[in-house]
Design a protein around this motif. Structure first.
Motif, short mmCIF file in Angstrom:
data_model
loop_
_atom_site.label_atom_id
_atom_site.label_comp_id
_atom_site.label_asym_id
_atom_site.label_seq_id
_atom_site.Cartn_x
_atom_site.Cartn_y
_atom_site.Cartn_z
N ALA A 67 0.84 -1.20 0.00
CA ALA A 67 0.00 0.00 0.00
C ALA A 67 0.88 1.25 0.00
CB ALA A 67 -0.93 -0.01 1.20
N PHE A 68 1.93 1.26 0.81
CA PHE A 68 2.87 2.39 0.81
C PHE A 68 3.53 2.53 -0.56
CE2 PHE A 68 2.87 2.63 5.48
CZ PHE A 68 2.85 4.00 5.62
N HIS A 69 3.88 1.42 -1.17
CA HIS A 69 4.51 1.46 -2.48
C HIS A 69 3.58 2.11 -3.51
CE1 HIS A 69 7.24 0.32 -5.67
NE2 HIS A 69 6.24 -0.25 -6.32
N GLU A 70 2.29 1.77 -3.46
CA GLU A 70 1.33 2.33 -4.40
C GLU A 70 1.03 3.81 -4.12
OE1 GLU A 70 -2.13 -0.14 -4.71
OE2 GLU A 70 -0.94 -1.89 -5.29
N LEU A 71 1.14 4.22 -2.86
CA LEU A 71 0.86 5.60 -2.47
C LEU A 71 2.12 6.47 -2.41
CD1 LEU A 71 -1.64 4.89 0.43
CD2 LEU A 71 -2.21 5.77 -1.83
N GLU A 72 3.26 5.89 -2.74
CA GLU A 72 4.56 6.53 -2.55
C GLU A 72 4.64 7.95 -3.12
OE1 GLU A 72 9.22 5.30 -3.32
OE2 GLU A 72 7.62 4.05 -4.11
N ALA A 73 4.14 8.16 -4.31
CA ALA A 73 4.23 9.47 -4.96
C ALA A 73 3.34 10.51 -4.29
CB ALA A 73 3.85 9.35 -6.43
N GLU A 74 2.33 10.07 -3.54
CA GLU A 74 1.36 10.98 -2.94
C GLU A 74 1.72 11.40 -1.51
OE1 GLU A 74 -0.72 11.86 -5.20
OE2 GLU A 74 -0.13 10.23 -6.50
N ILE A 75 2.66 10.69 -0.89
CA ILE A 75 3.00 10.95 0.52
C ILE A 75 4.09 12.01 0.59
CG2 ILE A 75 3.87 9.93 2.66
CD1 ILE A 75 2.71 7.26 1.69
N HIS A 76 3.94 12.96 1.49
CA HIS A 76 4.96 13.99 1.69
C HIS A 76 6.27 13.31 2.10
CE1 HIS A 76 2.16 17.22 1.14
NE2 HIS A 76 1.37 16.75 2.08
N PRO A 77 7.40 13.73 1.51
CA PRO A 77 8.64 12.98 1.63
C PRO A 77 9.42 13.13 2.94
CG PRO A 77 8.97 14.87 0.22
CD PRO A 77 7.51 14.83 0.56
N ASP A 78 9.28 14.20 3.67
CA ASP A 78 10.20 14.45 4.78
C ASP A 78 9.63 14.04 6.14
OD1 ASP A 78 8.33 16.40 4.42
OD2 ASP A 78 9.66 18.08 4.81
N TYR A 79 9.14 12.79 6.23
CA TYR A 79 8.56 12.29 7.48
C TYR A 79 9.06 10.90 7.80
CZ TYR A 79 5.13 16.05 7.81
OH TYR A 79 4.53 17.27 7.95
N ASP A 80 9.11 10.60 9.10
CA ASP A 80 9.25 9.22 9.58
C ASP A 80 7.86 8.79 10.01
OD1 ASP A 80 11.93 8.94 9.15
OD2 ASP A 80 12.52 9.03 11.25
N LEU A 81 7.42 7.62 9.56
CA LEU A 81 6.08 7.11 9.86
C LEU A 81 6.19 5.76 10.55
CD1 LEU A 81 4.66 7.66 6.26
CD2 LEU A 81 4.42 9.23 8.16
N VAL A 82 5.41 5.56 11.59
CA VAL A 82 5.33 4.25 12.23
C VAL A 82 3.86 3.84 12.22
CG1 VAL A 82 5.62 2.95 14.37
CG2 VAL A 82 7.35 4.61 13.69
N ILE A 83 3.59 2.66 11.69
CA ILE A 83 2.23 2.14 11.61
C ILE A 83 2.12 0.97 12.58
CG2 ILE A 83 0.57 0.93 10.15
CD1 ILE A 83 0.81 3.73 9.28
N ILE A 84 1.10 1.02 13.42
CA ILE A 84 0.80 -0.09 14.32
C ILE A 84 -0.54 -0.68 13.89
CG2 ILE A 84 0.35 -0.79 16.70
CD1 ILE A 84 2.03 1.65 17.56
N ALA A 85 -0.53 -1.97 13.58
CA ALA A 85 -1.76 -2.64 13.15
C ALA A 85 -2.54 -3.09 14.37
CB ALA A 85 -1.41 -3.84 12.28
N ARG A 86 -3.85 -2.89 14.32
CA ARG A 86 -4.74 -3.34 15.39
C ARG A 86 -5.43 -4.64 14.99
NH1 ARG A 86 -7.72 2.27 17.33
NH2 ARG A 86 -6.02 3.01 18.65
#
Length: 117
Positions: A67-86
């Motif tokens: 999903a990140f790979h498909e959205l890669e061009a749309e996400i602002h580049p200068d961030y660190d993101l941590v995803i926690i799955a519920r």
């Protein structure tokens, strides 16, 4: 996803948790922190043992990476993101996880306007 785009060290995860902001929905929790010196966002994934066995956890991580790979061009580049799955993510398919991820990213204003839902 390239190794340079991943958060692997515990100390990097902890920085994002302590200094970053967060948004959540029923399926995912997103922590994010702006880092001016990066040219591309980095992601860290966390899937607890409470969600299921190793095969299930790895499948959820694969779905999130794709999903990140498909959205890669749309996400602002200068961030660190941590995803926690519920827990509900173990019942979801790829498109549902991608929709949930898009929702969390758009709520946190990390997506470009044209893809927001």
């Amino acid at each position: 996803m390239k190794k340079a785009y991943r958060i692997k060290k515990n100390e990097d995860f902890q920085k994002v948790f302590r200094r970053g902001q967060s948004f959540a929905n029923r399926q995912l929790v997103l922590y994010y922190m702006k880092k001016e010196e990066q040219s591309h966002f980095r992601i860290g994934l966390s899937v607890s043992k409470k969600i299921g066995h190793a095969v299930m956890r790895n499948q959820i991580k694969r779905y999130l990476r794709q999903a990140f790979h498909e959205l890669e061009a749309e996400i602002h580049p200068d961030y660190d993101l941590v995803i926690i799955a519920r827990k509900p993510t173990n019942q979801m398919e790829f498109h549902e996880i991608k929709k949930s991820l898009t929702h969390v990213l758009s709520r946190s204003k990390l997506l470009n306007k044209k893809i927001r839902t």
